[in-house]
Design a protein around this motif. Structure first.
Motif, mmCIF file in Angstrom:
data_model
loop_
_atom_site.group_PDB
_atom_site.id
_atom_site.type_symbol
_atom_site.label_atom_id
_atom_site.label_comp_id
_atom_site.label_asym_id
_atom_site.label_seq_id
_atom_site.Cartn_x
_atom_site.Cartn_y
_atom_site.Cartn_z
ATOM 1 N N GLY A 115 0.830 -1.206 0.000
ATOM 2 C CA GLY A 115 0.000 0.000 0.000
ATOM 3 C C GLY A 115 0.857 1.245 0.000
ATOM 4 N N ILE A 116 0.218 2.373 0.038
ATOM 5 C CA ILE A 116 0.907 3.662 0.136
ATOM 6 C C ILE A 116 -0.011 4.613 0.888
ATOM 7 C CG2 ILE A 116 0.018 4.799 -1.953
ATOM 8 C CD1 ILE A 116 3.738 4.756 -1.014
ATOM 9 N N GLU A 117 0.572 5.490 1.696
ATOM 10 C CA GLU A 117 -0.230 6.575 2.257
ATOM 11 C C GLU A 117 -0.071 7.750 1.299
ATOM 12 O OE1 GLU A 117 -1.240 9.026 6.332
ATOM 13 O OE2 GLU A 117 0.772 8.203 6.108
ATOM 14 N N SER A 118 -1.002 7.843 0.373
ATOM 15 C CA SER A 118 -0.922 8.887 -0.647
ATOM 16 C C SER A 118 -1.396 10.214 -0.087
ATOM 17 C CB SER A 118 -1.788 8.508 -1.851
ATOM 18 O OG SER A 118 -1.869 9.596 -2.745
ATOM 19 N N ASP A 119 -0.566 11.227 -0.232
ATOM 20 C CA ASP A 119 -0.998 12.569 0.135
ATOM 21 C C ASP A 119 -2.183 12.975 -0.722
ATOM 22 O OD1 ASP A 119 1.051 12.829 1.984
ATOM 23 O OD2 ASP A 119 1.484 14.882 1.375
ATOM 24 N N ILE A 120 -3.182 13.560 -0.073
ATOM 25 C CA ILE A 120 -4.258 14.212 -0.816
ATOM 26 C C ILE A 120 -3.740 15.607 -1.140
ATOM 27 C CG2 ILE A 120 -6.633 15.060 -0.741
ATOM 28 C CD1 ILE A 120 -7.250 12.862 1.316
ATOM 29 N N LEU A 121 -3.516 15.870 -2.394
ATOM 30 C CA LEU A 121 -2.926 17.145 -2.797
ATOM 31 C C LEU A 121 -3.928 18.275 -2.627
ATOM 32 C CD1 LEU A 121 -1.014 15.880 -5.966
ATOM 33 C CD2 LEU A 121 -0.254 15.925 -3.573
ATOM 34 N N LEU A 122 -3.473 19.500 -2.814
ATOM 35 C CA LEU A 122 -4.296 20.671 -2.533
ATOM 36 C C LEU A 122 -5.599 20.676 -3.328
ATOM 37 C CD1 LEU A 122 -4.292 23.166 -0.754
ATOM 38 C CD2 LEU A 122 -3.152 24.425 -2.573
ATOM 39 N N SER A 167 -6.598 15.700 -5.529
ATOM 40 C CA SER A 167 -6.129 14.541 -6.284
ATOM 41 C C SER A 167 -5.129 13.752 -5.453
ATOM 42 C CB SER A 167 -5.498 14.975 -7.610
ATOM 43 O OG SER A 167 -4.403 15.833 -7.376
ATOM 44 N N LEU A 168 -4.873 12.502 -5.874
ATOM 45 C CA LEU A 168 -3.905 11.656 -5.178
ATOM 46 C C LEU A 168 -2.527 11.820 -5.799
ATOM 47 C CD1 LEU A 168 -5.871 8.295 -4.675
ATOM 48 C CD2 LEU A 168 -5.772 10.295 -3.174
ATOM 49 N N ASP A 169 -1.521 11.507 -4.997
ATOM 50 C CA ASP A 169 -0.142 11.515 -5.467
ATOM 51 C C ASP A 169 0.057 10.381 -6.491
ATOM 52 O OD1 ASP A 169 2.276 12.736 -5.341
ATOM 53 O OD2 ASP A 169 2.705 12.247 -3.262
ATOM 54 N N TYR A 170 1.019 10.528 -7.396
ATOM 55 C CA TYR A 170 1.417 9.527 -8.392
ATOM 56 C C TYR A 170 0.498 9.496 -9.619
ATOM 57 C CZ TYR A 170 4.219 7.402 -4.602
ATOM 58 O OH TYR A 170 5.101 7.173 -3.576
ATOM 59 N N PRO A 171 1.076 9.102 -10.738
ATOM 60 C CA PRO A 171 0.266 8.878 -11.944
ATOM 61 C C PRO A 171 -0.582 7.612 -11.762
ATOM 62 C CG PRO A 171 2.552 8.272 -12.354
ATOM 63 C CD PRO A 171 2.518 8.938 -11.006
ATOM 64 N N ASP A 219 -1.873 -2.696 -3.750
ATOM 65 C CA ASP A 219 -3.038 -3.475 -3.320
ATOM 66 C C ASP A 219 -4.110 -2.553 -2.746
ATOM 67 O OD1 ASP A 219 -1.972 -6.048 -3.909
ATOM 68 O OD2 ASP A 219 -0.754 -5.949 -2.085
ATOM 69 N N PHE A 220 -3.674 -1.532 -2.023
ATOM 70 C CA PHE A 220 -4.617 -0.599 -1.400
ATOM 71 C C PHE A 220 -3.945 0.753 -1.216
ATOM 72 C CE2 PHE A 220 -2.072 -1.952 2.114
ATOM 73 C CZ PHE A 220 -2.164 -0.977 3.101
ATOM 74 N N ILE A 221 -4.778 1.778 -1.056
ATOM 75 C CA ILE A 221 -4.245 3.135 -0.875
ATOM 76 C C ILE A 221 -4.964 3.825 0.280
ATOM 77 C CG2 ILE A 221 -4.160 5.455 -1.913
ATOM 78 C CD1 ILE A 221 -3.672 3.980 -4.613
ATOM 79 N N VAL A 222 -4.158 4.314 1.224
ATOM 80 C CA VAL A 222 -4.666 5.160 2.307
ATOM 81 C C VAL A 222 -4.486 6.603 1.852
ATOM 82 C CG1 VAL A 222 -4.418 5.833 4.731
ATOM 83 C CG2 VAL A 222 -3.963 3.461 4.054
ATOM 84 N N ALA A 223 -5.573 7.329 1.722
ATOM 85 C CA ALA A 223 -5.505 8.727 1.281
ATOM 86 C C ALA A 223 -5.583 9.644 2.497
ATOM 87 C CB ALA A 223 -6.643 9.026 0.310
ATOM 88 N N SER A 224 -4.569 10.508 2.668
ATOM 89 C CA SER A 224 -4.492 11.371 3.860
ATOM 90 C C SER A 224 -4.011 12.764 3.486
ATOM 91 C CB SER A 224 -3.518 10.790 4.893
ATOM 92 O OG SER A 224 -3.799 9.453 5.192
ATOM 93 N N ILE A 225 -4.428 13.736 4.289
ATOM 94 C CA ILE A 225 -3.940 15.108 4.140
ATOM 95 C C ILE A 225 -2.825 15.352 5.156
ATOM 96 C CG2 ILE A 225 -4.522 17.543 4.524
ATOM 97 C CD1 ILE A 225 -7.242 17.019 3.282
ATOM 98 N N LEU A 268 -13.556 15.208 -0.294
ATOM 99 C CA LEU A 268 -14.567 14.583 -1.160
ATOM 100 C C LEU A 268 -13.972 14.130 -2.485
ATOM 101 C CD1 LEU A 268 -17.838 16.712 -0.760
ATOM 102 C CD2 LEU A 268 -17.500 14.314 -0.159
ATOM 103 N N LYS A 269 -13.140 14.969 -3.075
ATOM 104 C CA LYS A 269 -12.533 14.613 -4.358
ATOM 105 C C LYS A 269 -11.653 13.373 -4.209
ATOM 106 C CE LYS A 269 -9.967 16.354 -8.337
ATOM 107 N NZ LYS A 269 -9.243 17.490 -8.942
ATOM 108 N N ALA A 270 -10.946 13.277 -3.100
ATOM 109 C CA ALA A 270 -10.100 12.097 -2.853
ATOM 110 C C ALA A 270 -10.950 10.845 -2.678
ATOM 111 C CB ALA A 270 -9.230 12.325 -1.625
ATOM 112 N N ILE A 271 -12.078 10.981 -1.982
ATOM 113 C CA ILE A 271 -12.980 9.845 -1.769
ATOM 114 C C ILE A 271 -13.544 9.356 -3.102
ATOM 115 C CG2 ILE A 271 -15.223 9.172 -0.781
ATOM 116 C CD1 ILE A 271 -14.556 11.138 1.548
ATOM 117 N N GLU A 272 -13.817 10.291 -3.999
ATOM 118 C CA GLU A 272 -14.394 9.955 -5.307
ATOM 119 C C GLU A 272 -13.379 9.286 -6.226
ATOM 120 O OE1 GLU A 272 -15.776 13.788 -6.489
ATOM 121 O OE2 GLU A 272 -17.449 13.785 -5.059
ATOM 122 N N ASN A 273 -12.083 9.410 -5.886
ATOM 123 C CA ASN A 273 -11.051 8.766 -6.703
ATOM 124 C C ASN A 273 -11.168 7.248 -6.546
ATOM 125 O OD1 ASN A 273 -8.444 7.645 -7.556
ATOM 126 N ND2 ASN A 273 -7.748 9.770 -7.598
#
Length: 568
Positions: free
Chosen positions: A401-408, A411-415, A423-429, A445-450
């Protein structure tokens, strides 16, 4: 003096060195030692000077400093720095986001030597006029000072747990286990506490008071005490202790009244009589009997908050709450690939040793450069190691997994191709936390919709007693997680405990699964899982709604189905 206490003193030394603009090379040597101790897995307690100097990053002078700290709790250089530092500035140094250099400017230009003087300077607008500060910095200082003031004398549950357990054992030995009961906020497992209360049942108040005063670790306050209660503090902590006295006849009544929150006790029964009034109306042989006679199923102490528990109890439908033993794996953890203290192998082997079936590794993503975030090449390297370890560890599974930064912009980090490799992504600010409610909610909300977001990490970014989280429209966020099948984390780190337990029940009502995640940056961080369980239970969390109560196979199938859904 363990590693944690030694580094705490070294970090204070660094702050004071920077405040007094000491030699930068000396500052770096101290910082290097701190980094080494934080990242290492060696106990400093039993090492002599020769042993300390064998550790990379610790030279002769720092080794001598560590030995002084172990012996006296300080060292001569720190003592010199403290001597030329106004005492009040030590409190100013605790303000989050205000570094030693800015504090030095405030000290020299406005003669500020305390938090009180700093607040006055901010309120009069003087701080905003200093070069490099401005209105925005001044306002953030005011908010930080107000937050510090509001939390003065408060403690995290985890920080006093050992002390309270020890004191409870001493009281049990002195008066008998059946005649002693912890009540109040601590009995309800609240995450922040201002005091801890007990009830002691005895016939002789004077002898009870005398025995309490003989217990080690307590400091009696006769001015605040009365014939019916003992008041004082823990000697080593600024924590108020209250011990109520009662007779055997009213022991259960007192437990009920002093354990339930105000909201719980004011809850109306069918005849409109409040629960608290009913508890005072007659004698009971047990708490279970009291709730039964009130027409309710028995309500566990941690649920007595005046929220949803009476609705459950009236229907007789209180479910079995999650217990620690229900947890099958540990997700959201960091290794030395980013800012963790232990290697991926060490984290996995210890997780297995604790009896878990799987580990989810989720190091920081590339935008989090301050935390050693993984670039694409490091991601590939880690995933190769995970594959090799999975073959070696046999029955134990590591999920990538990765703890992907929720960008400003949310959107999520990385292409996309990199996101698809996990396998999974933890999205965090982690950045730009000074948002208003509308902006913060839209960003999350935008991160959740990803479609790649599997788990929403520490939803508000709060640090209890340190900083408030960014404001969120919790209902909107929870409803969006339900719609997009995003799991919400209960971050078990005692400083976070985020999602707040007050929103757990609403998440459950909306069908959102929750995951107890320690956000562990070292092996010892796994042990924080119990605090996540405690706050989950307060919100009514059950095994079937806890994601990491699933087996390794069930989790693997869940992740795979989610990825197939994205491809479709």
């Amino acid at each position: 003096m363990d590693n944690k206490n030694i580094t705490k003193i070294l970090k204070l030394t660094i702050q004071l060195m920077e405040l007094h603009e000491e030699n930068t090379f000396k500052v770096r040597s101290y910082q290097s030692a701190v980094n080494t101790i934080d990242r290492g897995d060696i106990s400093l307690e039993d090492l002599d000077q020769e042993g300390l100097q064998k550790i990379s990053g610790i030279g002769k002078s720092i080794a001598e400093v560590i030995l002084d700290i172990q012996e006296t709790g300080s060292h001569p250089y720190l003592d010199d720095l403290l001597e030329k530092t106004p005492k009040g500035l030590l409190e100013v140094l605790e303000i989050k986001g205000l570094g030693p250099k800015k504090i030095k400017t405030l000290w020299k230009e406005l003669n500020i030597t305390s938090t009180h003087e700093l607040m006055e300077a901010c309120q009069s607008g003087k701080v905003a006029n200093i070069k490099g500060f401005g209105e925005k910095t001044q306002e953030s200082i005011i908010q930080a000072l107000e937050y510090m003031e509001a939390n003065l004398g408060k403690w995290l549950y985890a920080d006093i747990e050992k002390d309270i357990t020890s004191l409870n054992e001493k009281l049990n030995q002195a008066f008998g286990k059946e005649k002693v009961s912890i009540t109040g906020d601590y009995a309800r497992n609240l995450e922040i506490l201002e005091n801890v209360e007990w009830i002691i049942c005895s016939k002789d108040r004077k002898s009870t008071l005398k025995e309490i005063n003989q217990i080690d670790g307590l400091k009696y306050d006769p001015k605040k005490s009365s014939p019916f209660n003992w008041r004082g503090q823990l000697q080593d902590k600024d924590l108020d202790i209250i011990i109520h006295h009662t007779d055997e006849e009213h022991f259960i009544n007192e437990k009920l009244i002093r354990t339930g929150s105000k909201g719980h006790l004011l809850s109306p029964l069918e005849n409109q009589e409040t629960l608290g009034t009913f508890f005072k109306s007659k004698l009971f042989s047990s708490e279970e009997e009291a709730y039964k006679e009130a027409g309710l199923a028995y309500i566990l102490p941690e649920l007595r908050e005046g929220q949803f528990e009476l609705e459950w109890a009236k229907k007789g439908e209180i479910p079995d709450l999650l217990i620690y033993e229900n947890l099958k794996g540990i997700l959201h953890n960091h290794s030395t690939y980013s800012d963790g203290k232990h290697s991926l192998r060490e984290m996995a082997e210890y997780c297995k040793e604790l009896g878990f079936e799987y580990l989810g590794i989720s190091d920081h993503s590339q935008t989090a450069s301050y935390a050693g975030g993984l670039d694409v090449n490091k991601v590939q390297k880690q995933q190769e190691e995970i594959k090799a370890l999975n073959e070696e560890l046999d029955s134990f599974k590591i999920f990538s997994g990765i703890e992907s930064d929720i960008l400003l912009d949310g959107s999520l980090d990385y292409p996309e191709e990199t996101l698809a490799s996990f396998d999974f992504i933890v999205a965090s600010i982690h950045s730009s936390l000074g948002m208003n409610k509308k902006k913060a909610t839209a960003r999350v909300l935008k991160a959740i919709e990803n479609p790649y977001t599997t788990i929403l990490g520490h939803p508000t970014g709060r640090l209890l007693l340190r900083r408030e989280g960014y404001p969120l429209d919790h209902k909107t966020i929870i409803e969006a997680c339900a719609k997009h099948e995003v799991i919400i984390e209960i971050n078990a780190n005692p400083w976070r405990l985020d999602l707040d337990w007050r929103w757990v029940h609403y998440a459950l009502e909306k069908g959102v699964q929750l995951s107890i995640n320690p956000d562990a940056h070292e092996k010892a961080g796994f042990l924080d899982m119990k605090y996540g369980v405690l706050v989950g239970r307060k919100g009514g969390l059950t095994k079937d709604m806890t994601f990491n109560a699933k087996s390794a196979q069930e989790v693997a199938e869940y992740f795979e189905k989610r990825k197939e859904k994205i491809k479709a």
